[in-house]
Write a protein that holds these residues in place. Structure first.
Motif, short mmCIF file in Angstrom:
data_model
loop_
_atom_site.label_atom_id
_atom_site.label_comp_id
_atom_site.label_asym_id
_atom_site.label_seq_id
_atom_site.Cartn_x
_atom_site.Cartn_y
_atom_site.Cartn_z
N ASN A 1 -3.31 -24.88 10.79
CA ASN A 1 -2.09 -25.29 11.49
C ASN A 1 -2.40 -25.90 12.86
OD1 ASN A 1 0.71 -25.50 11.90
ND2 ASN A 1 0.85 -23.48 12.82
N LYS A 2 -1.40 -26.55 13.44
CA LYS A 2 -1.43 -27.12 14.80
C LYS A 2 -2.30 -28.38 14.91
CE LYS A 2 -0.52 -22.64 16.97
NZ LYS A 2 -0.80 -21.75 18.13
N SER B 1 -9.11 -17.41 15.53
CA SER B 1 -7.91 -17.05 14.78
C SER B 1 -8.24 -16.63 13.34
CB SER B 1 -6.92 -18.22 14.77
OG SER B 1 -7.47 -19.36 14.12
N ASP C 1 -5.24 -21.19 13.38
CA ASP C 1 -5.00 -22.18 14.44
C ASP C 1 -6.22 -23.08 14.47
OD1 ASP C 1 -4.76 -23.61 16.78
OD2 ASP C 1 -4.14 -21.89 18.01
N VAL D 1 -0.70 -17.87 15.53
CA VAL D 1 -1.24 -19.03 14.81
C VAL D 1 -0.11 -19.90 14.24
CG1 VAL D 1 -3.42 -17.95 14.22
CG2 VAL D 1 -1.49 -17.72 12.65
#
Length: 368
Positions: free
Chosen positions: A106-107, A87, A80, A173
């Motif tokens: 990610n994100k 994470s 994340d 995540v």
């Protein structure tokens, strides 16, 4: 108890059993006749958003992770990017052996659009090296929104070289969200992995066959209890974890002022010139500002009512004080794992951050 060897839940990977409703993997016998079999828990998550926590043994999940070292595979570590340090899987290089690692951040949709992606990728690589890993590639993506998704798939296929692909990461995540988008992109509309805003939704490895006889393996999320997100209820988690792009909030504070982040964390600005603090937290999290001299009274009276989450402060470990001293030489971020960060300026300051015992609180050079 009857456990059917040939059936596993399509949603969470757990072995299906038909005898005990209170145990993971339960499904009625009639469900075994369906083309796509899911356990009762996944069925209720998908159709009713009814999230039933299960007992988890982090040691078992780590053991599954260590099995990867004995394979010849490409390992995709999903982190994340909004909570990179929190994470990370500690000791990841020991778990995966000599297998190549692709780091999937990610994100990215949570970051303001003004962020320079090149600089962000450089920061991710530098952080990975500090943590003892040199990835073969770093991919930035948003599994939820599909941003840079095609480029990520191409990177995986390029480095896979005909091998299995293990998708690994800690809880929440977005691993299963990423795998679901893979299935959707490749036309598997009837198959998807169960996702929910609660740690431990995936209970066992899920194998997704590829045309060349190999597979993508979605593994259970590794639990890290040093993240704030692991301590709140499913309902509260939807407030704590950002769901949409962050809208930073600026607070001009004088010394001897306090910010409460819900009832989860307390931020005391003890010493320093008047300066700005910018919070990068979930847009839904209530932030209360007060004078330090009133903070104890407000905490005692309103934590669990006005200052929420948590609705029940007893569900969290007792707060522990972290003394932070800003050096005045560079912009710095105060990071609370599983919650977000507070961007600070270049002024000297002394700050106390009160967070649940065991939750990781640290400081780093500013990333924005």
């Amino acid at each position: 108890m009857i456990e059917t060897e040939q059936h596993h839940c399509e949603g969470c990977g757990v072995r299906i059993q038909t005898e005990d409703e209170s145990r993971p993997g339960y499904a009625p016998s009639s469900a075994l006749k369906r083309e796509h079999i899911v356990c009762k828990r996944c069925y209720r998550i998908r159709h009713y958003n009814d999230i039933a926590p299960v007992e988890q043994d982090p040691g078992v999940y780590l053991q599954k992770l260590q099995e990867i070292a004995h394979t010849d595979s490409l390992v995709v570590l999903v982190v994340d990017i909004f909570d990179l340090a929190g994470s990370w899987i500690q000791g990841i290089h020991r778990h995966i052996g000599k297998n190549p690692l692709l780091l999937l951040a990610n994100k990215i949709d949570l970051f303001p659009k003004s962020v320079k992606w090149g600089r962000l990728k450089d920061w991710v690589r530098a952080t990975a090296k500090e943590l003892g890993v040199d990835p073969i590639e770093i991919a930035l993506t948003s599994a939820a929104k599909g941003e840079y998704f095609r480029q990520t798939v191409e990177a995986i296929e390029h480095h896979r070289k005909g091998r299995d692909v293990y998708i690994i990461g800690v809880t929440n995540v977005g691993k299963s969200t990423f795998v679901n988008r893979l299935l959707k992109e490749f036309g598997e509309e009837d198959e998807y992995i169960t996702t929910s805003p609660y740690p431990g939704t995936t209970l066992d490895s899920i194998y997704i066959p590829l045309e060349d006889g190999k597979a993508i393996i979605d593994t259970p999320g590794i639990v890290r209890k040093d993240r704030m997100s692991e301590w709140v209820t499913p309902k509260e988690l939807q407030i704590v974890m950002p769901q949409t792009g962050i809208k930073p909030k600026v607070f001009q504070l004088n010394e001897q002022q306090t910010l409460f982040f819900g009832g989860l964390v307390r931020f005391d600005f003890l010493e320093g010139a008047k300066q700005s603090f910018v919070t990068y937290l979930s847009n839904r999290l209530y932030i209360h500002r007060t004078k330090l001299e009133k903070a104890d009274e407000i905490q005692t009276k309103h934590r669990g009512s006005i200052l929420t989450p948590p609705e029940d402060p007893a569900q969290l470990p007792k707060w522990r004080k972290h003394r932070i001293q800003l050096n005045g030489k560079e912009k710095q971020d105060i990071v609370i794992a599983g919650l977000g960060w507070i961007a600070c300026g270049q002024d000297r300051a002394v700050i106390d951050v009160w967070a649940p015992e065991g939750v990781q609180v640290g400081i780093r050079p500013a990333i924005i």
